[in-house]
Scaffold this motif. Structure first.
Motif, mmCIF file in Angstrom:
data_model
loop_
_atom_site.group_PDB
_atom_site.id
_atom_site.type_symbol
_atom_site.label_atom_id
_atom_site.label_comp_id
_atom_site.label_asym_id
_atom_site.label_seq_id
_atom_site.Cartn_x
_atom_site.Cartn_y
_atom_site.Cartn_z
ATOM 1 N N TYR A 66 0.832 -1.202 0.000
ATOM 2 C CA TYR A 66 0.000 0.000 0.000
ATOM 3 C C TYR A 66 0.869 1.256 0.000
ATOM 4 O O TYR A 66 0.675 2.175 -0.783
ATOM 5 C CB TYR A 66 -0.907 -0.031 1.232
ATOM 6 N N ASP A 67 1.866 1.261 0.886
ATOM 7 C CA ASP A 67 2.761 2.422 0.960
ATOM 8 C C ASP A 67 3.522 2.615 -0.346
ATOM 9 O O ASP A 67 3.764 3.734 -0.781
ATOM 10 C CB ASP A 67 3.752 2.271 2.116
ATOM 11 N N LEU A 68 3.917 1.526 -0.952
ATOM 12 C CA LEU A 68 4.671 1.632 -2.198
ATOM 13 C C LEU A 68 3.760 1.958 -3.374
ATOM 14 O O LEU A 68 4.221 2.204 -4.475
ATOM 15 C CB LEU A 68 5.389 0.313 -2.490
ATOM 16 N N GLY A 69 2.467 1.940 -3.122
ATOM 17 C CA GLY A 69 1.540 2.240 -4.203
ATOM 18 C C GLY A 69 1.502 1.136 -5.243
ATOM 19 O O GLY A 69 1.312 1.400 -6.423
ATOM 20 N N VAL A 70 1.712 -0.107 -4.804
ATOM 21 C CA VAL A 70 1.563 -1.229 -5.724
ATOM 22 C C VAL A 70 0.069 -1.515 -5.794
ATOM 23 O O VAL A 70 -0.450 -2.407 -5.134
ATOM 24 C CB VAL A 70 2.359 -2.463 -5.254
ATOM 25 N N THR A 73 -6.442 0.835 -9.684
ATOM 26 C CA THR A 73 -7.457 1.814 -9.345
ATOM 27 C C THR A 73 -8.827 1.281 -9.700
ATOM 28 O O THR A 73 -9.037 0.775 -10.799
ATOM 29 C CB THR A 73 -7.196 3.121 -10.106
ATOM 30 N N ASP A 82 -7.559 3.622 -4.810
ATOM 31 C CA ASP A 82 -6.382 2.794 -5.055
ATOM 32 C C ASP A 82 -6.445 1.576 -4.148
ATOM 33 O O ASP A 82 -6.514 1.696 -2.931
ATOM 34 C CB ASP A 82 -5.102 3.586 -4.777
ATOM 35 N N ILE A 243 -1.806 8.453 -15.848
ATOM 36 C CA ILE A 243 -1.921 8.192 -14.408
ATOM 37 C C ILE A 243 -3.324 7.794 -13.970
ATOM 38 O O ILE A 243 -3.493 7.277 -12.892
ATOM 39 C CB ILE A 243 -1.444 9.399 -13.563
ATOM 40 N N TYR A 244 -4.321 8.052 -14.784
ATOM 41 C CA TYR A 244 -5.676 7.676 -14.367
ATOM 42 C C TYR A 244 -6.069 6.277 -14.819
ATOM 43 O O TYR A 244 -7.151 5.802 -14.511
ATOM 44 C CB TYR A 244 -6.686 8.709 -14.870
ATOM 45 N N ASN A 245 -5.197 5.613 -15.540
ATOM 46 C CA ASN A 245 -5.510 4.249 -15.962
ATOM 47 C C ASN A 245 -5.397 3.300 -14.774
ATOM 48 O O ASN A 245 -4.501 3.434 -13.937
ATOM 49 C CB ASN A 245 -4.546 3.831 -17.071
ATOM 50 N N TYR A 248 -2.026 1.729 -14.198
ATOM 51 C CA TYR A 248 -0.876 2.635 -14.295
ATOM 52 C C TYR A 248 0.329 2.102 -13.538
ATOM 53 O O TYR A 248 1.459 2.180 -14.007
ATOM 54 C CB TYR A 248 -1.258 4.023 -13.780
ATOM 55 N N PHE A 249 0.092 1.527 -12.367
ATOM 56 C CA PHE A 249 1.244 1.004 -11.626
ATOM 57 C C PHE A 249 2.019 -0.014 -12.457
ATOM 58 O O PHE A 249 3.244 -0.023 -12.485
ATOM 59 C CB PHE A 249 0.846 0.372 -10.281
ATOM 60 N N VAL A 252 4.170 1.713 -14.892
ATOM 61 C CA VAL A 252 5.325 2.309 -14.214
ATOM 62 C C VAL A 252 6.383 1.241 -13.947
ATOM 63 O O VAL A 252 7.567 1.414 -14.241
ATOM 64 C CB VAL A 252 4.890 2.950 -12.876
ATOM 65 N N ARG A 256 10.105 1.040 -15.663
ATOM 66 C CA ARG A 256 11.306 1.093 -14.819
ATOM 67 C C ARG A 256 12.174 -0.130 -15.035
ATOM 68 O O ARG A 256 13.384 -0.044 -15.153
ATOM 69 C CB ARG A 256 10.916 1.161 -13.340
ATOM 70 N N LEU A 262 8.240 5.908 -19.772
ATOM 71 C CA LEU A 262 6.797 5.762 -19.867
ATOM 72 C C LEU A 262 6.272 7.056 -20.470
ATOM 73 O O LEU A 262 6.492 8.128 -19.914
ATOM 74 C CB LEU A 262 6.195 5.526 -18.477
ATOM 75 N N TYR B 24 7.956 15.319 -18.135
ATOM 76 C CA TYR B 24 8.586 14.954 -16.869
ATOM 77 C C TYR B 24 9.329 16.156 -16.269
ATOM 78 O O TYR B 24 9.285 16.387 -15.064
ATOM 79 C CB TYR B 24 9.574 13.809 -17.065
ATOM 80 N N TRP B 123 8.924 8.155 -3.997
ATOM 81 C CA TRP B 123 7.509 7.965 -4.297
ATOM 82 C C TRP B 123 6.746 7.495 -3.062
ATOM 83 O O TRP B 123 5.694 8.045 -2.714
ATOM 84 C CB TRP B 123 7.328 6.975 -5.446
ATOM 85 N N ASN B 127 3.618 9.287 -1.237
ATOM 86 C CA ASN B 127 2.358 8.530 -1.197
ATOM 87 C C ASN B 127 1.804 8.484 0.223
ATOM 88 O O ASN B 127 0.623 8.763 0.466
ATOM 89 C CB ASN B 127 2.623 7.121 -1.744
#
Lengths: 489, 328
Positions: A66-70, A73, A82, A243-245, A248-249, A252, A256, A262, B24, B123, B127
């Motif tokens: 959760y913190d890492l935003g894995v 949406t 999220d 970013i709204y897809n 998206y994660f 990303v 990376r 991206l 970016y 990030w 977050n």
């Protein structure tokens, strides 16, 4: 629990004590020819930790994801939430021999599908000789006349493929679905493994699990190889809706891992049938686009004119061979649920081989006999619309109520060509941490294959698990979770 | 300025390093601006609340609204204009473009865009920080809790700054980050000085009686103790304004921020000759010339007009940076 099903059941106590896969094939405890030592190690280690400690670590993993935003949406009622893909920390294990079969089966399948696509967009032998009903392909919404006559490097259309596999009560694997457009999930394979290594370094020791962290390198290499001739230093980008897809994660993560930018449609521009990226120092040529945008939205000049996500002119650049697209346009005609039923034939047609991984028996409701059979057996079958994904719009007969079945019958009769039906499989289960301790839950498997000249399959893939007791629906949008998938070396 | 000397190993010209999508670049620039804005707002709210309480109460909140030039929106949304309203307006009101909530959302959106580029740690911190700010409710800004909250927000900004320093790859993107940060800091300093100066000059004849006003100004900029050291024998209007405007060593003085911007632009031009740096550098030269002044005549002529000029020049430089690097 039948004693013969569980090897060394003493070794599993007390954690797996009382664990009963019932009549289902268990991915961990049903004995196989190899891998006994590793399974014992895993079960012993889990037992040693105990349920409370497992729960603590599960919370730790979910917190870190959760913190890492894995996250993906979920859009509902104008709210964007999220969510993490719920993660179950008991790994799903694939034994070396099992994996060898899957790997070969997927490579075979991808090869045949690419040959099929090449044929369909060139001479159409397979249609002309009636092996496949021509209208099934030519009238298919995913057939792209713009692709006719275009030659692709190595004849590869599907560069990235995610094949959904399930397993029956006898342990046989079946292909449930080919995803040859823009399959997602590979990022979760990578992130799940990272999470396991962070939180569970003690579980994997001395087991010999095949790594998954070179996926990005393989992808970059395969994409780079698609660059137009004469390009020494190919510039690969990943094209995302932004970013709204909901995925998206994933975009990303893959960008990376590939070391590629991206980009969104607005970052690219077509000039004289070449594609450029807008940078701080002006325009820079782009040679390969790993696109995560559907065909429809890719080029508003050719497909949907209202698409704000795409790049006007990219199709013309592609036709001229100035930019490569992965996957190619028009692959949806090969992973269509109706065409799916013909894949074993397709394999035989082009390769002269039997399918290593069989299909699930499929009734194509556009055919009158199949429709009648389906209507007569709605309470026993799974019925799926051919154009949908994500587990939407399907009927799971044995789990449905009478009114649900009646409503579905009306729908099916109205538009039979839009449906296929399949028997309800007794999907295999895997030990999963639940509120009631470790219990069996149904799983599937989506391995990922990367294809240039040859095919490479990421060892393992995404194991999705239906977290609700008895549920067969593993889709993340419908209460499914995932597991780290271990392929034993 | 620290951290910009001799960072680039010679002869490396990998595409990822040389190329930066313009979108970016712009997102980095604005991420920096919003994070810097959050820190400045937290500083200001913290000291205004602590020091405004003792005698004048509500009065100083007016000054906060003036700093940000959003008097009108504030009074429209909060006709009572109480101290609590002002705090809410600057802390929690997502409609107010100079609120912490607004700036945090904007920073977060930019960070989302930048995820493929920035470090995982950067990030993840944003977050989590964003979720904390999103979760704030009116009870969290009650007087007894405000100072603790402001400290946590500053800590969040500093953790972010530390992660930038420790983990952000130092290619062009890093320059755009630093440019955004120092431009924003300079801009915030002009606003802070403008309002407090206004309040100060009202009481010019008796500086001693308005000591709290000085303290708010200097403490909001974390400059109080440094100022005392530089100017140990007393407080004069000229000395305070001179310190805020021109001190060569004070990290929030306008001159230090602007000169940092100048050397960043110069190094950017040298390291990345393919960038169109001419216009921003010209713009910087004008700004720098404006900062070579004596304090006393400036005050005599009316500091407000001077600060206004600086704000316009800072805005102009920001626009030139956008035009030169982010609009292709």
């Amino acid at each position: 629990m039948s004693e013969s099903m569980v090897q060394g059941s003493d070794g599993f106590a007390p954690l797996l004590d009382g664990y009963d896969p019932g009549g289902f094939f268990c991915e961990l405890t049903t004995p196989r020819a190899d891998g006994g030592r590793e399974v014992r190690l895993i079960a012993e280690r889990l037992a040693h930790l105990g349920v409370e400690e497992l729960r603590r670590r599960a919370r730790q993993i979910e917190r870190s994801l959760y913190d890492l935003g894995v996250t993906f949406t979920v859009y509902s009622d104008a709210n964007a939430i999220d969510r993490i893909l719920p993660f179950d920390l008991v790994p799903r294990v694939l034994f070396a021999a099992e994996w060898a079969e899957i790997e070969a089966g997927i490579a075979q399948r991808v090869r045949a599908l690419n040959l099929f696509l090449h044929d369909v967009y060139h001479d159409q032998h397979i249609l002309k000789d009636g092996t496949i009903p021509p209208e099934l392909v030519l009238k298919n919404a995913n057939f792209r006349p713009e692709m006719v006559g275009i030659d692709l490097k190595h004849g590869t259309y599907i560069h990235i493929c995610g094949v959904d596999l399930v397993r029956d009560e006898h342990g046989r694997f079946f292909v449930l679905e080919d995803n040859g457009r823009t399959p997602s999930g590979a990022s979760y394979v990578i992130e799940n493994r990272h999470a396991m290594l962070r939180v569970f370094p003690d579980l994997m020791a001395d087991i010999g699990v095949r790594p998954v962290d070179n996926y990005g390198l393989k992808l970059q290499a395969a994409m780079g190889a698609l660059a137009p001739a004469g390009v020494a230093d190919p510039h690969v980008v990943l094209l995302s809706p932004g970013i709204y897809n909901s995925a998206y994660f994933e975009h990303v993560c893959l960008a990376r891992e590939m070391g590629a930018w991206l980009v969104e449609g607005r970052d690219l521009v077509a000039i004289d049938d070449r594609i450029y990226m807008r940078t701080t120092a002006g325009l820079v040529p782009v040679h390969v686009i790993y696109r995560r945008i559907n065909d429809d939205f890719l080029d508003p000049a050719v497909f949907r004119p209202d698409s704000a996500l795409g790049v006007p002119g990219v199709m013309a650049a592609f036709r001229k061979g100035n930019v490569a697209l992965a996957n190619a346009i028009g692959t949806g005609v090969a992973d269509d649920k109706a065409v799916y039923a013909y894949v074993p034939k397709i394999i035989r047609y082009y390769l002269g081989e039997d399918a290593i991984l069989p299909n699930v028996e499929t009734n194509i409701c556009r055919e009158p006999a199949a429709l009648r059979y389906t209507l007569d057996n709605l309470d026993k079958l799974v019925v799926k619309p051919v154009g949908e994904s994500g587990g939407y719009g399907l009927l799971v007969g044995p789990a449905a109520t009478k009114p649900e079945i009646a409503a579905f019958r009306t729908q099916l009769e109205r538009d039979p060509a839009n449906y296929i039906s399949q028997p309800t499989l007794k999907l295999s289960v895997a030990p999963t941490l639940t509120e009631a301790g470790i219990a069996p839950r149904h799983v599937d498997l989506r391995p990922f294959a990367i294809t240039g000249e040859t095919t490479w399959v990421l060892p393992g893939g995404l194991t999705r698990v239906a977290l609700k007791q008895g549920s067969l629906v593993v889709n993340s949008s419908q209460g499914g979770g995932s597991k780290d998938t271990w392929v034993l070396a | 300025m620290s951290g910009t000397a001799d960072l680039d190993p010679p002869g490396t010209d990998v595409r990822m390093r040389a190329t930066l999508p313009a979108r970016y670049g712009e997102a980095i620039f604005w991420l920096a601006r919003y994070m810097e804005r959050i820190e400045n707002l937290a500083r200001m709210l913290d000291v205004t609340e602590s020091f405004a309480r003792d005698d004048r109460g509500v009065g100083n909140w007016r000054s906060v609204a003036q700093i940000n030039g959003d008097d009108a929106l504030f009074h429209e949304k909060y006709p009572q204009a109480s101290g609590a309203d002002a705090l809410r307006f600057y802390m929690l009101d997502g409609d107010n473009p100079t609120s912490i909530r607004f700036a945090m959302r904007a920073a977060y959106q930019n960070a989302r865009t930048l995820r493929p580029l920035i470090s995982t740690e950067m990030w993840a911190q944003i977050n989590v920080f964003n979720k904390e700010i999103e979760g704030l409710v009116p009870a969290d800004i009650a007087p007894s809790r405000l100072s603790g909250l402001c400290s946590r927000i500053k800590d969040g900004c500093h953790t972010h700054a530390g992660l930038i320093e420790a983990t952000f790859y130092r290619d062009q993107g890093w320059y755009f980050y630093q440019l955004g940060k120092y431009l924003e800091r300079a801009d915030q300093a002009t606003r802070l000085l403008d309002v407090h100066h206004h309040l100060l000059t009202v009481a010019r004849d008796d500086l001693g009686a308005d000591r709290s006003e000085w303290q708010i100004l200097l403490r909001a900029s974390a400059g109080y103790h440094a100022f005392r050291r530089v100017s140990p024998r007393g407080i004069s209007l000229d000395a305070v304004v001179g310190f805020m405007l021109f001190d060569e060593a004070f990290p929030r003085s306008i001159r230090l921020c602007v000169r940092t911007v100048g050397s960043l632009l110069e190094r950017l031009r040298q390291t990345y000759p393919m960038l169109r740096s001419t216009k921003p550098l010209e713009c910087y030269d004008e700004l720098d010339a404006s900062l070579t002044r004596a304090v006393a005549p400036l005050i005599a002529a009316g500091l407000h007009d001077y600060l206004d000029l600086l704000q316009q020049q800072l805005g102009g430089l920001s626009n030139e940076i956008t035009r030169a690097y982010f609009e292709v």
